[in-house]
Design an enzyme around this catalytic site. Structure first.
Site, PDB file in Angstrom:
ATOM      1  N   CYS A  43       0.812  -1.316  -0.094  1.00 47.24           N
ATOM      2  CA  CYS A  43       0.001   0.072  -0.071  1.00 47.24           C
ATOM      3  C   CYS A  43       0.984   1.251  -0.013  1.00 47.24           C
ATOM      4  O   CYS A  43       0.669   1.992  -0.881  1.00 47.24           O
ATOM      5  CB  CYS A  43      -0.921   0.032   1.183  1.00 47.24           C
ATOM      6  SG  CYS A  43      -1.960   1.430   1.321  1.00 47.24           S
ATOM      7  N   CYS A  48      -1.804   1.763  -2.936  1.00 44.41           N
ATOM      8  CA  CYS A  48      -2.537   2.935  -2.910  1.00 44.41           C
ATOM      9  C   CYS A  48      -1.900   4.165  -2.877  1.00 44.41           C
ATOM     10  O   CYS A  48      -2.628   5.149  -3.253  1.00 44.41           O
ATOM     11  CB  CYS A  48      -3.348   2.399  -1.697  1.00 44.41           C
ATOM     12  SG  CYS A  48      -3.344   0.770  -0.718  1.00 44.41           S
ATOM     13  N   LYS A  51      -0.127   5.479  -5.889  1.00 46.18           N
ATOM     14  CA  LYS A  51      -1.342   5.484  -7.026  1.00 46.18           C
ATOM     15  C   LYS A  51      -2.225   6.744  -6.946  1.00 46.18           C
ATOM     16  O   LYS A  51      -2.522   7.338  -7.704  1.00 46.18           O
ATOM     17  CB  LYS A  51      -1.776   4.188  -7.016  1.00 46.18           C
ATOM     18  CG  LYS A  51      -2.914   4.084  -7.967  1.00 46.18           C
ATOM     19  CD  LYS A  51      -3.935   2.871  -7.529  1.00 46.18           C
ATOM     20  CE  LYS A  51      -4.701   3.381  -6.371  1.00 46.18           C
ATOM     21  NZ  LYS A  51      -5.665   2.092  -5.684  1.00 46.18           N
ATOM     22  N   TYR A 179      -9.701  -3.382 -10.749  1.00 47.98           N
ATOM     23  CA  TYR A 179      -9.392  -1.786 -10.237  1.00 47.98           C
ATOM     24  C   TYR A 179      -8.126  -1.220 -10.646  1.00 47.98           C
ATOM     25  O   TYR A 179      -8.102  -0.051 -11.029  1.00 47.98           O
ATOM     26  CB  TYR A 179      -9.836  -1.718  -8.892  1.00 47.98           C
ATOM     27  CG  TYR A 179      -8.820  -2.550  -7.865  1.00 47.98           C
ATOM     28  CD1 TYR A 179      -7.669  -1.525  -7.281  1.00 47.98           C
ATOM     29  CD2 TYR A 179      -8.955  -3.998  -7.527  1.00 47.98           C
ATOM     30  CE1 TYR A 179      -6.636  -1.863  -6.356  1.00 47.98           C
ATOM     31  CE2 TYR A 179      -7.849  -4.306  -6.752  1.00 47.98           C
ATOM     32  CZ  TYR A 179      -6.972  -3.381  -6.256  1.00 47.98           C
ATOM     33  OH  TYR A 179      -5.924  -3.991  -5.390  1.00 47.98           O
ATOM     34  N   GLU A 183      -7.736   2.016 -13.005  1.00 43.38           N
ATOM     35  CA  GLU A 183      -6.992   3.271 -12.410  1.00 43.38           C
ATOM     36  C   GLU A 183      -6.040   3.509 -13.195  1.00 43.38           C
ATOM     37  O   GLU A 183      -5.613   4.753 -13.531  1.00 43.38           O
ATOM     38  CB  GLU A 183      -6.781   2.783 -11.016  1.00 43.38           C
ATOM     39  CG  GLU A 183      -8.013   2.685 -10.107  1.00 43.38           C
ATOM     40  CD  GLU A 183      -7.539   2.236  -8.419  1.00 43.38           C
ATOM     41  OE1 GLU A 183      -8.344   2.161  -7.517  1.00 43.38           O
ATOM     42  OE2 GLU A 183      -6.456   1.594  -8.431  1.00 43.38           O
ATOM     43  N   HIS A 438     -27.513  21.633   0.704  1.00 41.53           N
ATOM     44  CA  HIS A 438     -27.339  22.016  -0.837  1.00 41.53           C
ATOM     45  C   HIS A 438     -26.513  23.347  -1.055  1.00 41.53           C
ATOM     46  O   HIS A 438     -26.162  24.302  -0.059  1.00 41.53           O
ATOM     47  CB  HIS A 438     -29.019  22.435  -1.044  1.00 41.53           C
ATOM     48  CG  HIS A 438     -29.165  23.079  -2.378  1.00 41.53           C
ATOM     49  ND1 HIS A 438     -29.133  22.084  -3.443  1.00 41.53           N
ATOM     50  CD2 HIS A 438     -29.381  24.247  -3.069  1.00 41.53           C
ATOM     51  CE1 HIS A 438     -29.373  22.946  -4.430  1.00 41.53           C
ATOM     52  NE2 HIS A 438     -29.458  24.139  -4.136  1.00 41.53           N
ATOM     53  N   GLU A 443     -26.095  15.535  -1.540  1.00 44.76           N
ATOM     54  CA  GLU A 443     -27.541  15.853  -1.323  1.00 44.76           C
ATOM     55  C   GLU A 443     -28.254  14.535  -1.910  1.00 44.76           C
ATOM     56  O   GLU A 443     -29.445  14.302  -1.638  1.00 44.76           O
ATOM     57  CB  GLU A 443     -27.820  16.951  -1.487  1.00 44.76           C
ATOM     58  CG  GLU A 443     -27.969  17.297  -2.824  1.00 44.76           C
ATOM     59  CD  GLU A 443     -28.770  18.931  -3.077  1.00 44.76           C
ATOM     60  OE1 GLU A 443     -29.425  19.304  -2.284  1.00 44.76           O
ATOM     61  OE2 GLU A 443     -27.749  19.739  -3.853  1.00 44.76           O
TER      62      GLU A 443
END
Length: 449
Positions: A43, A48, A51, A179, A183, A438, A443
């Site tokens: 990682c 991760c 990346k 993934y 990515e 908002h 939302e």
């Protein structure tokens, strides 16, 4: 009672091994951790973290284009320096590697920068020839990229090497559709490379919700990525001009400058000596463990990707924590694998938690699905024809939210908070009763129809 050099010997100083080592030592155990490469694991060092930093860098390509519509004068011909980004990312990796090392040292853990292999239920051998004994051994060596067996496979690279490329390739072929493939496809495309993805089937991101992955495929193709489905590798040949010619089933050969294999990851158990202690492996080479992370040898445990349960960094960390607390802290507990959120840092990113629509229908038969298909406000003003999609899957009888899935800007950041609601078993009505914030993209979660 047998005397050992250590109460706990950990093999692998990645996310799971580091957490287990630190916590066990904090509970009073005498701990050593062996790491043959660098403290931090996949990682931090080659996964991760670097990346995600490349993902941030890639986002500037679109942000700078969009900035003009927001009043900023941006030069037409912007340059991109791959080497500068690469080196800055590696500098940050070095910093985090140092922080992980300091954390272990400050907690009294002995760090052994060497390869360690198991020689028995309570013993390991280091690369320098030393034999070390321990009351318990924890295997946390992670997984390694799979490279297809085909002629010329040595000409390709994996996610381990991609962060160290000397130059940005003009044409990239990525093998795989998970993934990692998607990515890096987004990253290279934003940096200006021509990207082609090939996959043995016609499905990308298997296991993710079909509506969300279909939207990513649609947007990716709109951005210029080329997908070749039902294509299996035949081989790679280096041409006289230095380019790589890739041949595959069902399609014409293609010439590229770089081939990136992103065809899955395999538990890193080969040559680890586990057979000497009677540790059972499954058909994929993963260590078989029980709910308390114990292998078929009573004194040997395993956490993280090497067990091939859920290959996610936060899961490995929780497994390491549970192991250390249970074994050394008099605080027994187990990891709950239900409703684990995950994300794909594609362009745009996608994220999800809980059951997909298909999974929910298989389990409950009848479900209610609520969706919002909208164009984020920023994309509207920027003139970017790219739509976000949010999807909520609910139990038809109780209204409990079984799954949340989304694709669009900042989806992982939004989903992390929403995952708490899914984990807590809240209902669609609970979302409806929450006042919208908002104007925001988030939302839409409380306005789903």
């Amino acid at each position: 009672m047998a005397e050992y050099d250590y109460d706990l010997f950990v093999i692998g100083a990645g996310s799971g091994g580091t957490r287990a080592s630190r916590v066990a030592a904090a509970h009073g155990a005498k701990v050593a951790v062996a790491e043959e490469y660098r403290v931090g694991g996949t990682c931090v060092i080659r996964g991760c973290v670097p990346k995600k930093l490349l993902v941030y860098g890639a986002h500037f390509a679109e942000d700078l284009k969009d900035a003009k519509r927001f009043g900023w004068d941006v030069p037409e011909n912007l340059g991109f320096d791959w080497a500068r980004l690469r080196d800055n990312v590696m500098e940050e990796v070095d910093r985090i590697n140092g922080a992980y090392t300091d954390t272990l040292t400050n907690n009294g853990v002995d760090i052994i920068l060497d390869r360690a292999t198991v020689t028995g239920p309570h013993s390991v051998k280091l690369g320098d020839g030393r034999d070390v004994t321990a009351g318990k051994i924890l295997i946390a060596v992670g997984a390694t990229p799979i490279v297809p067996e085909c002629p010329g496979h040595e000409l390709g690279i994996t996610s381990n090497e991609v962060f160290h490329l000397d130059a940005l390739p003009k044409r990239v072929l990525i093998a795989g559709a998970g993934y990692i493939a998607n990515e890096f496809a987004g990253i290279f495309n934003e940096f200006g490379s021509k990207v082609t993805l090939i996959n043995r089937t016609d499905v990308i991101l298997r296991g993710y919700d079909e509506s969300i992955r279909d939207r990513l495929l649609q947007i990716s193709m709109m951005k210029g990525l080329d997908f070749r489905f039902n294509a299996a590798f035949r081989g790679i040949e280096k041409q006289p001009d230095g380019c790589l010619r890739v041949s595959m089933t069902g399609h014409e050969p293609i010439d590229v400058d770089c081939v990136l294999f992103a065809t899955g990851r395999s538990p890193n158990t080969e040559g680890l000596g586990l057979e000497s202690a009677g540790v059972e492996l499954d058909d994929k080479g993963a260590i078989v463990v029980d709910e308390d992370n114990k292998s078929t040898c009573d004194s040997i445990y395993a956490v993280g990707d090497v067990t091939n349960r859920v290959q996610l960094t936060p899961v490995a960390i929780r497994e390491g924590q549970a192991f250390a607390d249970t074994m050394y802290g008099n605080k027994p507990h187990r990891v709950d694998y239900e409703n684990i959120p995950s994300a794909v840092f594609s362009h745009p990113p996608m994220a999800g938690v809980g059951l997909t629509e298909a999974q929910a229908k298989n389990k409950f038969g009848s479900v209610k699905v609520y969706m919002s298909d909208f164009r984020p406000m920023k994309n509207v003003l920027a003139g970017r024809n790219e739509r976000a999609l949010y999807k909520m899957v609910c139990n038809a009888e109780t209204g409990q939210v079984l799954g949340l899935h989304m694709i669009g800007p900042d989806s992982p950041e939004i989903l992390q908070a929403a995952a708490v609601a899914v984990k807590a078993g809240l209902t669609k009505d609970d979302f409806d009763q929450t006042v919208a914030l908002h104007p925001s993209m988030a939302e839409e979660l409380v306005l789903l129809r």
